[in-house]
Design an enzyme around this catalytic site. Structure first.
Site, PDB file in Angstrom:
ATOM      1  N   GLY A  10       7.698  12.692  -3.739  1.00  0.00           N
ATOM      2  CA  GLY A  10       7.643  11.315  -3.253  1.00  0.00           C
ATOM      3  C   GLY A  10       8.052  10.319  -4.329  1.00  0.00           C
ATOM      4  N   PHE A  79      -0.974  12.920  -5.961  1.00  0.00           N
ATOM      5  CA  PHE A  79      -0.330  11.804  -5.253  1.00  0.00           C
ATOM      6  C   PHE A  79      -0.276  12.026  -3.742  1.00  0.00           C
ATOM      7  N   LYS A  83       0.677   7.091   3.581  1.00  0.00           N
ATOM      8  CA  LYS A  83       0.385   5.795   2.936  1.00  0.00           C
ATOM      9  C   LYS A  83       0.774   4.559   3.747  1.00  0.00           C
ATOM     10  N   SER A 123      -5.878   2.850  -5.235  1.00  0.00           N
ATOM     11  CA  SER A 123      -5.077   1.680  -4.879  1.00  0.00           C
ATOM     12  C   SER A 123      -5.910   0.418  -5.013  1.00  0.00           C
ATOM     13  N   THR A 125      -6.141  -1.643  -2.903  1.00  0.00           N
ATOM     14  CA  THR A 125      -6.721  -1.914  -1.576  1.00  0.00           C
ATOM     15  C   THR A 125      -8.224  -1.633  -1.545  1.00  0.00           C
ATOM     16  N   TYR A 148      -6.020   3.741   6.019  1.00  0.00           N
ATOM     17  CA  TYR A 148      -5.414   4.232   4.782  1.00  0.00           C
ATOM     18  C   TYR A 148      -6.300   3.893   3.583  1.00  0.00           C
ATOM     19  N   LYS A 152      -8.839   6.044   0.527  1.00  0.00           N
ATOM     20  CA  LYS A 152      -8.892   5.893  -0.942  1.00  0.00           C
ATOM     21  C   LYS A 152     -10.337   5.641  -1.393  1.00  0.00           C
ATOM     22  N   TYR A 176      -3.554   1.536  -8.400  1.00  0.00           N
ATOM     23  CA  TYR A 176      -2.263   0.871  -8.595  1.00  0.00           C
ATOM     24  C   TYR A 176      -2.226  -0.409  -7.785  1.00  0.00           C
ATOM     25  N   PHE A 177      -1.503  -1.386  -8.314  1.00  0.00           N
ATOM     26  CA  PHE A 177      -1.271  -2.619  -7.570  1.00  0.00           C
ATOM     27  C   PHE A 177       0.013  -2.436  -6.737  1.00  0.00           C
ATOM     28  N   ASN A 198       7.259  -2.256   3.123  1.00  0.00           N
ATOM     29  CA  ASN A 198       6.960  -2.982   1.889  1.00  0.00           C
ATOM     30  C   ASN A 198       8.090  -3.935   1.521  1.00  0.00           C
ATOM     31  N   PRO A 293      -0.965  -9.631   9.974  1.00  0.00           N
ATOM     32  CA  PRO A 293      -2.420  -9.457  10.060  1.00  0.00           C
ATOM     33  C   PRO A 293      -2.948  -8.553   8.953  1.00  0.00           C
TER      34      PRO A 293
HETATM   35  P1  NAD Z   1       5.221   8.900  -1.021  1.00  0.00           P
HETATM   36  O1  NAD Z   1       5.020   8.990   0.457  1.00  0.00           O
HETATM   37  O2  NAD Z   1       6.591   8.654  -1.508  1.00  0.00           O
HETATM   38  O3  NAD Z   1       4.647  10.222  -1.721  1.00  0.00           O
HETATM   39  C1  NAD Z   1       3.588  10.963  -1.184  1.00  0.00           C
HETATM   40  C2  NAD Z   1       4.043  12.402  -1.089  1.00  0.00           C
HETATM   41  O4  NAD Z   1       2.980  13.206  -0.580  1.00  0.00           O
HETATM   42  C3  NAD Z   1       5.239  12.593  -0.145  1.00  0.00           C
HETATM   43  O5  NAD Z   1       6.278  13.240  -0.839  1.00  0.00           O
HETATM   44  C4  NAD Z   1       4.687  13.446   0.995  1.00  0.00           C
HETATM   45  O6  NAD Z   1       5.673  14.324   1.505  1.00  0.00           O
HETATM   46  C5  NAD Z   1       3.523  14.169   0.309  1.00  0.00           C
HETATM   47  N1  NAD Z   1       2.434  14.592   1.198  1.00  0.00           N
HETATM   48  C6  NAD Z   1       1.751  13.846   2.090  1.00  0.00           C
HETATM   49  N2  NAD Z   1       0.826  14.613   2.712  1.00  0.00           N
HETATM   50  C7  NAD Z   1       0.926  15.865   2.197  1.00  0.00           C
HETATM   51  C8  NAD Z   1       0.257  17.093   2.435  1.00  0.00           C
HETATM   52  N3  NAD Z   1      -0.709  17.212   3.377  1.00  0.00           N
HETATM   53  N4  NAD Z   1       0.615  18.185   1.716  1.00  0.00           N
HETATM   54  C9  NAD Z   1       1.609  18.101   0.794  1.00  0.00           C
HETATM   55  N5  NAD Z   1       2.277  16.974   0.531  1.00  0.00           N
HETATM   56  C10 NAD Z   1       1.944  15.860   1.226  1.00  0.00           C
HETATM   57  O7  NAD Z   1       4.209   7.781  -1.567  1.00  0.00           O
HETATM   58  P2  NAD Z   1       4.136   7.072  -2.980  1.00  0.00           P
HETATM   59  O8  NAD Z   1       4.474   5.648  -2.797  1.00  0.00           O
HETATM   60  O9  NAD Z   1       4.839   7.869  -4.001  1.00  0.00           O
HETATM   61  O10 NAD Z   1       2.569   7.132  -3.223  1.00  0.00           O
HETATM   62  C11 NAD Z   1       1.969   8.175  -3.974  1.00  0.00           C
HETATM   63  C12 NAD Z   1       0.478   7.990  -3.961  1.00  0.00           C
HETATM   64  O11 NAD Z   1       0.150   6.714  -4.503  1.00  0.00           O
HETATM   65  C13 NAD Z   1      -0.152   8.020  -2.573  1.00  0.00           C
HETATM   66  O12 NAD Z   1      -1.399   8.659  -2.648  1.00  0.00           O
HETATM   67  C14 NAD Z   1      -0.326   6.562  -2.247  1.00  0.00           C
HETATM   68  O13 NAD Z   1      -1.367   6.372  -1.325  1.00  0.00           O
HETATM   69  C15 NAD Z   1      -0.673   5.999  -3.605  1.00  0.00           C
HETATM   70  N6  NAD Z   1      -0.372   4.569  -3.745  1.00  0.00           N
HETATM   71  C16 NAD Z   1       0.871   4.125  -3.449  1.00  0.00           C
HETATM   72  C17 NAD Z   1       1.151   2.759  -3.577  1.00  0.00           C
HETATM   73  C18 NAD Z   1       2.495   2.230  -3.218  1.00  0.00           C
HETATM   74  O14 NAD Z   1       2.621   1.024  -3.004  1.00  0.00           O
HETATM   75  N7  NAD Z   1       3.559   3.034  -3.161  1.00  0.00           N
HETATM   76  C19 NAD Z   1       0.145   1.894  -4.032  1.00  0.00           C
HETATM   77  C20 NAD Z   1      -1.108   2.397  -4.345  1.00  0.00           C
HETATM   78  C21 NAD Z   1      -1.360   3.752  -4.196  1.00  0.00           C
HETATM   79  C1  WQD Z   2       3.899  -7.607  -0.355  1.00  0.00           C
HETATM   80  C2  WQD Z   2       3.992  -9.051   0.120  1.00  0.00           C
HETATM   81  C3  WQD Z   2       3.670  -9.309   2.483  1.00  0.00           C
HETATM   82  C4  WQD Z   2       7.222  -7.168   3.779  1.00  0.00           C
HETATM   83  C5  WQD Z   2       0.760  -2.552   0.457  1.00  0.00           C
HETATM   84  C6  WQD Z   2      -0.512  -1.862   0.844  1.00  0.00           C
HETATM   85  C7  WQD Z   2      -1.325  -1.558  -0.370  1.00  0.00           C
HETATM   86  C8  WQD Z   2      -0.512  -0.814  -1.412  1.00  0.00           C
HETATM   87  C9  WQD Z   2       0.822  -1.439  -1.666  1.00  0.00           C
HETATM   88  C10 WQD Z   2      -0.939   1.528  -1.247  1.00  0.00           C
HETATM   89  C11 WQD Z   2       2.930  -9.405   1.157  1.00  0.00           C
HETATM   90  C12 WQD Z   2       5.068  -9.698   2.086  1.00  0.00           C
HETATM   91  C13 WQD Z   2       6.236  -7.756   3.026  1.00  0.00           C
HETATM   92  C14 WQD Z   2       8.130  -8.008   4.496  1.00  0.00           C
HETATM   93  C15 WQD Z   2       6.993  -9.930   3.594  1.00  0.00           C
HETATM   94  N1  WQD Z   2      -0.212   0.504  -1.003  1.00  0.00           N
HETATM   95  N2  WQD Z   2       6.120  -9.102   2.926  1.00  0.00           N
HETATM   96  N3  WQD Z   2       7.989  -9.357   4.357  1.00  0.00           N
HETATM   97  O1  WQD Z   2       0.845  -5.493   1.535  1.00  0.00           O
HETATM   98  O2  WQD Z   2       0.619  -6.084  -0.925  1.00  0.00           O
HETATM   99  O3  WQD Z   2       0.414  -3.760  -0.222  1.00  0.00           O
HETATM  100  O4  WQD Z   2       1.487  -1.725  -0.438  1.00  0.00           O
HETATM  101  O5  WQD Z   2      -2.034   1.610  -1.649  1.00  0.00           O
HETATM  102  O6  WQD Z   2      -2.428  -0.851   0.051  1.00  0.00           O
HETATM  103  O7  WQD Z   2      -1.228  -2.713   1.730  1.00  0.00           O
HETATM  104  O8  WQD Z   2       2.623  -4.799  -0.157  1.00  0.00           O
HETATM  105  O9  WQD Z   2       5.071  -4.767  -0.170  1.00  0.00           O
HETATM  106  O10 WQD Z   2       3.863  -4.625   2.055  1.00  0.00           O
HETATM  107  O11 WQD Z   2       3.840  -6.764   0.797  1.00  0.00           O
HETATM  108  O12 WQD Z   2       6.904 -11.146   3.535  1.00  0.00           O
HETATM  109  O13 WQD Z   2       9.024  -7.538   5.229  1.00  0.00           O
HETATM  110  O14 WQD Z   2       5.260  -9.224   0.783  1.00  0.00           O
HETATM  111  O15 WQD Z   2       3.179 -10.173   3.465  1.00  0.00           O
HETATM  112  O16 WQD Z   2       2.544 -10.717   0.917  1.00  0.00           O
HETATM  113  P1  WQD Z   2       1.064  -5.144   0.126  1.00  0.00           P
HETATM  114  P2  WQD Z   2       3.915  -5.152   0.657  1.00  0.00           P
END
Ligand code: NAD
Ligand code: WQD
Length: 338
Positions: A10, A79, A83, A123, A125, A148, A152, A176-177, A198, A293
């Site tokens: 991922g 990871f 998500k 996260s 969140t 979701y 976490k 992570y933010f 996102n 929302p």
């Molecule tokens: P991603 O979807 O790119 O990576 C997650 C990976 O997990 C994917 O490759 C998916 O195929 C794999 N996966 C899911 N379920 C599985 C299972 N049952 N068995 C094996 N593999 C599985 O997401 P990402 O953005 O790289 O996020 C990685 C981690 O960080 C996640 O736990 C996510 O919740 C967390 N996180 C992400 C963000 C963000 O904004 N991207 C923010 C905070 C936390």
């Molecule tokens: C960022 C800002 C939107 C899309 C999410 C998850 C959070 C974490 C990270 C995993 C916001 C605005 C977005 C668009 C927009 N993931 N926006 N137009 O919502 O802060 O966080 O991802 O843990 O849990 O909730 O990130 O990138 O979706 O949005 O205006 O098409 O951009 O409203 O203010 P968010 P985001």
């Protein structure tokens, strides 16, 4: 160290695998490819100059997970998860089954094979809607408005309980933010399926011509320009944060440690649009629509704890994030599938 990276195909996982390899670790990946790509792991191997074993296994499959852990690892970076915040509320059973089920199976197999060191992707969140900004690690009670986010909160609780019951566990909870950006080579990056949820992946697809315009969700927030503010963090900084956190729990006392991975600074949606326009040289057409929302007006990390305890802080700017996202997006307009 021999490190197993779950979800290593991922977005954040692939960047972290590369950083681990560059720091001399021996890394294997387990991923069911539900959202990750084998091509990402192949390219990480190419960048690092060595092949990375990819076990295509669903972590909810106990026997298959056990067989992976039987290969012997010193630590796991976990990871793997579903998500998508909106989808999680439509499909709570699927999200709980996958995110909780895979963690149970994984930890059970880790214990059986005497591996009790884990870094978990939490996260921002988990701070919920009521925490004062900036978010500080010791804030309680944790909560989240989405299914979701609840996975976490619950996983943090479970890891904490497991470590309390068995003092051999070493656990890092990394909150992570908003991770964005890509490896500066443009070879690996974020490749969302379908319409991006996102902000930055959506902007990048507008810039490359895959989408007409961005909808800005809300222009009437109590912020300087009326749009919501978030703490964006370069994925390379996130990846480096994992390696230092892993070193810290291996070299320190057993038990649970928790760190924010954020910059400590808020950036508005409009500021991000303009930064991306500068980085790409393309105009990003947008229209301001209703708030999404569940969105909060503004939040960012207090990054002090990670700086004091890990010696880690973000080193890349919003302009770096936009430049590297654009390099990835312009070189791979259709992501890994091209
Ligand atoms: P991603 O979807 O790119 O990576 C997650 C990976 O997990 C994917 O490759 C998916 O195929 C794999 N996966 C899911 N379920 C599985 C299972 N049952 N068995 C094996 N593999 C599985 O997401 P990402 O953005 O790289 O996020 C990685 C981690 O960080 C996640 O736990 C996510 O919740 C967390 N996180 C992400 C963000 C963000 O904004 N991207 C923010 C905070 C936390
Ligand atoms: C960022 C800002 C939107 C899309 C999410 C998850 C959070 C974490 C990270 C995993 C916001 C605005 C977005 C668009 C927009 N993931 N926006 N137009 O919502 O802060 O966080 O991802 O843990 O849990 O909730 O990130 O990138 O979706 O949005 O205006 O098409 O951009 O409203 O203010 P968010 P985001």
């Amino acid at each position: 160290m021999r490190v197993l990276v779950t979800g290593g195909a991922g977005y954040i996982g692939s960047h972290t695998v590369l950083t681990l390899l560059e720091q001399g670790h021996d890394v294997e990946v387990v991923d069911n490819l539900v959202n990750g790509k084998a091509e990402a792991v192949r390219r990480v191997g190419e960048l690092a100059g060595r092949d990375v074993p990819l076990h295509e296994v669903d972590l909810t499959d106990a026997d298959a997970t056990d067989a992976v852990l039987a290969r012997g690892f010193d630590a796991v970076i976990h990871f793997a998860a579903l998500k998508a915040v909106g989808e999680s509320t439509q499909k709570p059973l699927e999200y709980y089954a996958n995110n909780m089920g895979s963690t149970f199976t994984l930890m059970d197999a880790m214990r059986r094979h005497d591996c009790r060191t884990i870094v978990f992707s939490s996260s921002a969140t988990v701070y919920g809607a009521k925490a004062p900004v900036p978010y500080v690690e010791d804030y309680e009670p944790l909560d989240s408005s989405s299914t979701y986010g609840q996975t976490k909160v619950m996983t943090e609780r479970i890891l904490t309980d497991v470590a309390a019951a068995d003092p051999a566990w070493r656990v890092a909870l990394l909150r992570y933010f908003n991770p964005v950006g890509a490896h500066p080579s443009g070879r690996i990056g974020e490749d969302p399926q379908g319409i991006p949820n996102n902000l930055v992946p959506f902007i990048a697809q507008v810039a490359v011509g895959r989408r007409d315009r961005l909808s800005v969700f809300g222009g009437d927030y109590p912020t300087a320009d009326g749009t919501a503010e978030r703490d964006y963090i370069h994925v390379q900084d996130v990846a480096e944060g994992h390696v230092v956190a892993l070193d810290a729990i291996v070299g320190g006392d057993a038990g649970v440690r928790v760190w924010n991975l954020g910059s400590g600074q808020g950036t508005s949606v409009l500021e991000m649009i303009h930064a991306f326009e500068r980085a790409s040289g393309r105009e990003i057409p947008y229209e301001v629509v209703d708030r999404r929302p569940g969105d909060l007006p503004a939040f960012w990390a207090d990054p002090t704890k990670a700086e004091q305890e890990l010696g880690w802080r973000t080193s890349r700017t919003v302009d770096d994030m936009c430049r590297d996202t654009w390099t990835w997006q312009s070189q791979n307009p259709q992501g890994y599938d091209a």
